[in-house]
Scaffold this active site. Sequence first.
Site, short mmCIF file in Angstrom:
data_model
loop_
_atom_site.label_atom_id
_atom_site.label_comp_id
_atom_site.label_asym_id
_atom_site.label_seq_id
_atom_site.Cartn_x
_atom_site.Cartn_y
_atom_site.Cartn_z
N SER A 72 3.58 -3.89 -9.11
CA SER A 72 4.72 -3.89 -8.21
C SER A 72 5.68 -2.75 -8.56
O SER A 72 5.27 -1.60 -8.67
CB SER A 72 5.41 -5.27 -8.27
OG SER A 72 6.35 -5.42 -7.25
N ASP A 93 -1.55 -7.32 1.18
CA ASP A 93 -0.38 -7.04 0.35
C ASP A 93 0.52 -6.05 1.09
O ASP A 93 0.09 -4.91 1.37
CB ASP A 93 -0.81 -6.47 -1.00
CG ASP A 93 0.38 -6.24 -1.94
OD1 ASP A 93 1.53 -6.51 -1.54
OD2 ASP A 93 0.14 -5.78 -3.09
N HIS A 114 0.36 -10.13 -2.88
CA HIS A 114 0.97 -9.13 -3.75
C HIS A 114 0.77 -9.45 -5.23
O HIS A 114 0.87 -8.57 -6.08
CB HIS A 114 2.46 -9.00 -3.45
CG HIS A 114 3.15 -7.95 -4.27
ND1 HIS A 114 2.68 -6.66 -4.39
CD2 HIS A 114 4.28 -8.01 -5.04
CE1 HIS A 114 3.48 -5.97 -5.18
NE2 HIS A 114 4.46 -6.75 -5.58
#
Length: 378
Positions: free
Chosen positions: A190, A256, A347
């Site tokens: 991330s 995602d 994600h």
Amino acid sequence: MTLPLEPLGTKEPAAVSTIPVSLFASLERLARLVDVSYCLGTTGIHKPFQCISRCDEFPNVTLASTWSTGFLFGDNCGFIAVDHGADQQRRNDGPVEDDKQGAIVVAFRGTYSITNTIVDLSTVPQKYVPYPSPDHGGEEPEKPSHECTNCTVHSGFLESWKSARDSVLPELKALRAKYPSHPIHLIGHSLGGAVACLAALELKVSLGWDGVMVTTFGEPRVGNAGFARFVDDVFDLDGLIDLEKRVYRRVTHADDPVPLLPPGEFGYKSHGGEIFISKSALSPSETDVQLCIGNADPNCSAKDDSSVENLLHRLLHFRWTTASLEEYTERMSFPARFKLWQLFFAHRDYFWRLGLCVPGGDPTNWGRPPYQPHDEYL
């Protein structure tokens, strides 16, 4: 003005349908290592390499240091460790050695909450200079082998790296002197993936270090088209030769939204090196992971990068389509980058569900052992 609909049924098959087992095993292992970084800010990581999550799966990794910036670990944090290699994984027919070569590992933790994830994707660009001047704490650089022309980056990502570099660089220099043959492997999930990208560029371009590798999971777009070209150039991500040997692996996942943000309408572009997990649910196998070509391979995450204009056009003209039900469903599906609820699922679903520092990782994965290569590849 009428916008043309994207043609359906014309996608070419991926150049490489599956990845080598050795690469799959390496990515899965690194996903578990970056998952450990989420213990920072909660129960912590302690020497030699102990935490309540997956640390015991890495008996040959020793912790060098951790860092954190911002209030209550709210900005940037991670750990630096020495991976001595040759993890022993017990099988019925004896131990299996994986990742025999040692490495210095720098793991950048992702954002800790869904709120932070959205805030981190604000879209304020800033001019990018890949090598810091001495006035800003950088060493006197020689003329760089790569130059970034007309480059801008997300200011939040750049500030996050700047806040961490004073903790990361001195430790890395000391470890590099102690282990000169070890490559430096930066990993991040991330926001941590974006910071790992900027850190790696400074190591490669400003300091001129060799042996720098990067693996990111769910990395957002860091900068504009000029910056994306710069990353491709520095890490040799252009072309079709030896895709599996690229030293920058940008792992993405079906549905995602983060790798497609900030949006292209604001000038942000993805760089190359993508490895795409096409299976929506856990757990993927080698056949679910493919190497991608360029920075917008239509077989990979770019296939879901529909513009706002095209999305509205599809919604407003749905009566006029003569496509089959399957084509209609595909045309009317919600683009991945608008599926913000997937910040809880897709994600985080990179080989494992990342981000929960509890014994054994995410409870839905309890009982699933780490990946082990097939016998024919031992």
